[in-house]
Scaffold this motif. Sequence first.
Motif, PDB file in Angstrom:
ATOM      1  N   PRO A 115       0.824  -1.214   0.000  1.00 62.97           N
ATOM      2  CA  PRO A 115       0.000   0.000   0.000  1.00 62.97           C
ATOM      3  C   PRO A 115       0.855   1.259   0.000  1.00 62.97           C
ATOM      4  CG  PRO A 115      -0.494  -1.458   1.881  1.00 62.97           C
ATOM      5  CD  PRO A 115       0.771  -1.940   1.272  1.00 62.97           C
ATOM      6  N   ASN A 116       0.218   2.325  -0.456  1.00 65.67           N
ATOM      7  CA  ASN A 116       0.877   3.618  -0.438  1.00 65.67           C
ATOM      8  C   ASN A 116       0.793   4.265   0.956  1.00 65.67           C
ATOM      9  OD1 ASN A 116       1.387   3.425  -3.133  1.00 65.67           O
ATOM     10  ND2 ASN A 116      -0.396   4.642  -3.759  1.00 65.67           N
ATOM     11  N   ASN A 149      -4.173  -2.191  -4.107  1.00 64.79           N
ATOM     12  CA  ASN A 149      -3.997  -0.870  -3.533  1.00 64.79           C
ATOM     13  C   ASN A 149      -5.162   0.000  -3.992  1.00 64.79           C
ATOM     14  OD1 ASN A 149      -3.138   1.582  -2.687  1.00 64.79           O
ATOM     15  ND2 ASN A 149      -1.008   1.221  -3.269  1.00 64.79           N
ATOM     16  N   LEU A 151      -5.933   2.864  -3.935  1.00 65.25           N
ATOM     17  CA  LEU A 151      -5.622   4.139  -4.567  1.00 65.25           C
ATOM     18  C   LEU A 151      -5.656   4.051  -6.089  1.00 65.25           C
ATOM     19  CD1 LEU A 151      -2.714   6.002  -2.883  1.00 65.25           C
ATOM     20  CD2 LEU A 151      -4.273   6.999  -4.558  1.00 65.25           C
ATOM     21  N   LEU A 152      -5.325   2.918  -6.564  1.00 69.55           N
ATOM     22  CA  LEU A 152      -5.183   2.790  -8.018  1.00 69.55           C
ATOM     23  C   LEU A 152      -6.496   2.493  -8.718  1.00 69.55           C
ATOM     24  CD1 LEU A 152      -1.839   0.832  -8.058  1.00 69.55           C
ATOM     25  CD2 LEU A 152      -2.226   3.278  -8.372  1.00 69.55           C
ATOM     26  N   ARG A 153      -7.608   2.370  -7.912  1.00 68.33           N
ATOM     27  CA  ARG A 153      -8.867   2.098  -8.609  1.00 68.33           C
ATOM     28  C   ARG A 153      -9.503   3.380  -9.066  1.00 68.33           C
ATOM     29  NH1 ARG A 153     -10.829  -3.093  -8.157  1.00 68.33           N
ATOM     30  NH2 ARG A 153     -12.453  -2.273  -9.517  1.00 68.33           N
TER      31      ARG A 153
ATOM     32  N   ARG B 727       5.688   4.906  -4.281  1.00 70.44           N
ATOM     33  CA  ARG B 727       4.962   4.303  -3.160  1.00 70.44           C
ATOM     34  C   ARG B 727       5.671   4.631  -1.837  1.00 70.44           C
ATOM     35  NH1 ARG B 727       5.968  -0.193  -0.734  1.00 70.44           N
ATOM     36  NH2 ARG B 727       7.246  -1.066  -2.413  1.00 70.44           N
ATOM     37  N   GLN B 730       5.085   8.093  -0.637  1.00 74.19           N
ATOM     38  CA  GLN B 730       3.751   8.232  -0.041  1.00 74.19           C
ATOM     39  C   GLN B 730       3.650   7.545   1.311  1.00 74.19           C
ATOM     40  OE1 GLN B 730       0.309   7.998  -2.812  1.00 74.19           O
ATOM     41  NE2 GLN B 730       1.929   7.396  -4.230  1.00 74.19           N
ATOM     42  N   THR B 731       4.207   6.334   1.373  1.00 69.76           N
ATOM     43  CA  THR B 731       4.076   5.607   2.635  1.00 69.76           C
ATOM     44  C   THR B 731       4.815   6.331   3.757  1.00 69.76           C
ATOM     45  OG1 THR B 731       4.191   3.674   1.224  1.00 69.76           O
ATOM     46  CG2 THR B 731       4.077   3.281   3.583  1.00 69.76           C
ATOM     47  N   TYR B 829     -15.992   1.779 -19.071  1.00 65.79           N
ATOM     48  CA  TYR B 829     -15.564   2.235 -17.747  1.00 65.79           C
ATOM     49  C   TYR B 829     -15.042   3.671 -17.839  1.00 65.79           C
ATOM     50  CZ  TYR B 829     -13.128   2.149 -13.226  1.00 65.79           C
ATOM     51  OH  TYR B 829     -12.696   2.422 -11.967  1.00 65.79           O
TER      52      TYR B 829
END
Lengths: 153, 945
Positions: A115-116, A149, A151-153, B727, B730-731, B829
Motif C-alpha cells: 500500500p501507499n 492498492n 488508490l489505483l482504482r 509508493r 507516499q508511505t 468504464y
Amino acid sequence: MDKMEFRLLVADDDEDDLELFNEALADLDSSTLLVTVRNGIQLMEHLSERPSGDLPDILFLDLNMPLKDGLECLSEIRSMDGLRDLPIVIFSTSLDMDMADILYKKGAHFYIQKPNEFAALKKVIDNSLTYISEGNFEQPTRDLFVLQNQLLR
Amino acid sequence: MHFPTHGGKMGKLIKAKDWDDTPIGNPDTWPMFLRAMVAVMLENPFGMCIVWGTGYAQLYNDGFASIFGMGNRPLDLGMGAQETFSESWDLMVPLIDSAMTGEAVGVLDFMLPLSQTGPVEERYFDISYSPIRTDNGQVGGVLMTVSDTTEKNRAIATLKKRNATFLDNIMQAPVAMCIFRGRDHIVEIANAKMLELWGAKADDVMNRPIFEGLPEARDQGLETLVDTVFTTGESFVANERKVLLPRNGKIEATYLNFVYEALKDSDGTVSGIVAIAIEVTDQVLARSIVEESEQKVRAMVESAPFPIAVYVGEEMRISLANESIINIWGKGNDVIGKSFKEVLPELGNQQVFEQIKNVYKTGRSFHTKNTPLDLIVNKKPYTYYFNYSFTPLYDIHGEIYGVMNTGVDLTDLNSAKKKIEESERRFRFLTESIPQLIWETDEKGNPLFASRKWMVYTGIKPVGTSALKMVVHPDDLEMHSSTWNESLATGEVYNCDLRIKDKSGNYKWHSVVGEPVLDAEDRIIKWVFAFTDIHTERAFTHELERLVAERTKELSLLNESLKKSEERYHLMVAEVQDYAILYLDPNGIIENWNMGAEKIKGYREGEIIGKHFSVFYTKPDRERDLPQRLLDLAREKGKALQEGWRRRKDGTVFWASVVITAVHNKKNEVIGFSKVTHDLTEKKKAEDVLRSNALELEQKNVELEKMNKELQSFAYISSHDLQEPLRKIQTFSSLIMEREASNLSDFGKDKFHRMRNAAQRMQILIHDLLNFSKINVQERTFEHTDLSRIIEEVEEDLKEELELAQARIIIERTCELRVIPFQFRQLLYNLFSNSLKFSNPNISPVIRIKSEVANGESFDNDSLSGEMDYCHIRISDNGIGFQPQYRAKIFEVFQRLHGRGEYSGTGVGLAIVKKIVDNHHGVISASGEPDKGATFDIYLPICEK
C-alpha cells in the motif's frame, strides 16, 4: 481470547519496506515476533533449518527478490512436508492479474499490493494476523485473494 | 766408415765434417745400419735425409739439399731437423715420431710450408719415413725419402679450375650445350637452354643415358651420329636438321643446327661428347612459307592459261615467260635470258618494241585490243589477233626495272566468226527443205529474213515490224504481243499457238516457236521462228479450252473472294497496333510482321522477316534456350504462354505477355506458329510498385513490432521500478503525517500534503500510461458479447462512485457485438467515469446508452463506408459538456480541457477509448456544448461471422 504471540517471517530485499513493516507492527497491539530474510535462498535455508514445532505462523513473501524469487520459493515451500499449510501472503509492489492466477494455483493465501498509505499497510497486516488468529489456514476463495492498492482504482 | 766415391757434394761434406761434437758422434762409432743407410743415401739420386737420435740430427744427400735449398747451408748438416724445418715441423714430427716407434710411414702429396728457398710457400711432397735400427735392434733414427710433387699438384689444381670454368661456361652459355659422357652418352651436364630445347626436365635426363632420358629423340638417326662421334672422335655438324621433340605436351617437328664434338682425354681417347645446339624452327618454317608462296606464284604464272612474260631493262631481256606465251612465240623453250628483240625480230616494224620502251621510260601502262600481229611460228608466218598489255614493274626502290607483258590470243575467235557466216548460209538453205515456215528477226525484232515457204503461204514479204501482225488473227494479237515482248525482255523461248492468215484470207492454227540465237558471249544476235501447221488438232482442243476456261473463271471468282477475305484478315492483323502479331515458320523464322510488332519491338518489316524470333529474347533467356522451349511447348500442347522481359531493336527491354500458338495443316502437322506479344511494361511497373510498397509496409510492421516490444519493456519498468519509489514517498510521508503531525506547523502540513498529492498524481499517471500502452500490445481476441452484460459489469465496478454521485445509467437499446471484451469493458468504464467526473454539480447525473445496427450511409458520418453495416453505440450525459471546437482534441493523449484544480485526471482516459475503438476498426466522434452534456457516438463495423 488472550493475545497470543505471532511469529512472523518476512522475506524482502528492500530495507525501506522492512522498516515500514516493523513500524506498522509496532503500532499494532498484537504481540509479534518478527524474523526477516533478504532473499529466497536465505528464506529456504531458514525454513529448512526449523524444527516442525518452531515454524512461523505466517510468511510475507516479496515476489521480486535476488537469487531466488518469490514464485520459486512458493513452489518449493508447497512441496515441503509440514509447510503445505503455512499461510503465505504475497507482498509485492506491482500487481499483475496473470501472475495472480499463477500464485493462487500455487497455493498462496493472499496477493497484496504494497500500500501507499502507512495506515493501509497497518490494516493489511492486521487483517492477515486476524485471519490466522481465527485458526483459519484454508486458502480463501479466489475473489478474496487479491487485495489491490485502493488508490489505483 | 766407408763413404762412397759418388757421394756427391754432400758426401764430401759429411766425410769432411767433424762429427765428434755432434749428437751422432764419430762415424766410426755409428751403428752398422746407420752407416749402411748413409752410404745408400749418398749414392741415391732421390732426396733422402736421415734424422738420428733424440734431437733428430740430420744427414742428407744432394737431392734432398737441392729440394729444400740447403746446398748453400752446410751448417744444417748434423743440426736438429726442427731448426731447419721450423715452419713445417709440427706437420712432420708426428710422422717421424711414428717411424721412431718402428712403423714405416708414407704420405703422398703432403703439403709443407717452406721458406728455405725464399718466402714461405706451399709445396707438395711424396714422403716415406722408414725406421733405422741400432745394432741392438732399437730404432735409432728415421730415413726420409722425399719426392717433390709440387709441380704436379699445381697442374692438377689448374686443371680443376679450368674444368670448373668450362662447366660454368657451359651452364651460362647463351646457346644450348651439354656433355654426354661415356659409351652410353650419359648426360653429365646440360644447361637450361639445352633442357628447354629438349623439352625435358632436369630430373628426367640428368645422369641418365640421353636416349633413355629423352625417349622422344630415339629412332631419328641421332643414336648412330653420337655413336660415330664417340668411336671415331670426329666432330659432326648438322644444319637445319629436322628432329621430333616434345613441345607443350606434344611431339613436334623442330629444326636444329647442332655440333657434336668429341671430348678427348690427354691420351687422345674419347671419353664424351660436347653438344651445342641452336633451334632454328621458326626461321626454317618462316622460310618454307616464303618459299612455298613463291612457288605458288611461280606455278600460277607458269600454268596461267593466258600469256605472261617479263622483260627486264632497256634491252628487254626475257626474265620470265610462261608456257602459254612460249607456245605463241613458237621460238622454242630456250628463251629465258635472251633479249626480246632477238627472239622476235619480226616485231621490229610493228611498233611493239616502241610500245615496251615507252612503258619502261614513262611508267604508263599500254593496252590494245584485237590487234593483229604477224609472227613467224615454227618458221611459218601467221597473223594473230591479240588483246595485250604492257605494265611497268617496280623494284623495292620504286624504280622501273622491267615491263610485264600479258595478253589474250583472239586469233581463234576471229576465225570462228568466219565459220559462223559459213554455217549461216547452210542454215538458210536448210530452211527451204523443211515443212515449217521460217522467219527471222534481229535481236530487237526487226524482220531479217523469211523462208520462201513463208512467203508462199502468206503472200507477203517481211518488211517492217508490222509484217507479222498483218497475218496474225486479230484475237490472237494480244497474246502474241505480250508473249513476244516478254521473250524480247527476258531472252526466253517464244512459244504461242496463233492463227495465221494465208494469202487467200483463211486462218489456220500454227504452233509458233521462236528461239534466240546467241553469240560466243551469250548475247542474243537474232531470233528464228518456226511456224508449224497444227490446224486440225487445234480446232478440237480450242473448243475444250473454251469449256475449261469457263470453269476456271468460276473457280477464280471463288478464289478471289477467298483471297479478299484473307487480305482483309491480313490487313486487320497488319493494322493492329497494341499487339505484336507475327507468324513463324516451324523453325521459328519470322515470316510475317504487323504494325504493332514494329511499334512494340522497333524493327521494320523489311529488316526482321527471315530472322529467327529469338532476337527478341534477352541474352540469359537465349542461353537457357527459352525461345526453343516455348516453340516445343506450343508444338506439344498447342499453345505456350509466357511473361518476361524482351528486347527491342534498340536494346531496351519491355515486359511482355506472349502467346505462341501452333498452326496445323489438314494432316495435323505443325506448319508454323502465330505469336502474339503484348507490352505489359506499365502493368508490370505498377505491380512492382505495389510489391515494393507491400515490402515497405512489412518493413514498417517489423519496426512497429520492435517498438511495441520496447514499449512493453517500458511498461514493465513503469509498472514496477517507477512505482516503487513513488509508493515509498507516499508511505513514508503518511507515516510522518501520522506520527509527527503535531510537530509540523500548518504551513508545513499544507506543503507536505501537496507533496504527497504530487507523488500520487504521478503514480496515477504511470498507471494510466501503462494501460494506454497495453491497449496496443495486448492480445486481441474478438468474442460475441452482449453489450448489456458489459454495461452491468462496469456498473458493478463503479457502484460506489455511482452511488456517491447519485447517478443513473439508462439503457435504451442494446445488441450483441463482436468485440475484445476486456477492452470494451475498459472503454465503457472510461466513458462512464468521464461522465461522472464532468457531471453538472447542480443536477444528478444521467448516462444514457443505446445501440442500433444500420448501413454506414444512413449515419451522419463521412468516415463510414456505404458498403457496410455498423453497430452504432451512443453514450450521452447531462454533464458540463464542452466547447464544440474541442471535439477532436479531447481524444488526444494528455489533452485536458480543465485545470488540475477543477478536475483531476491525466488526460489519458479518452485517448484509451479512442485507441480501443481503433482496435475494433471503428469510428468514434464526440459532440457537445457547454452545460448541455456530452455525446459519444461509436460505430463498430459488423463483419459477417
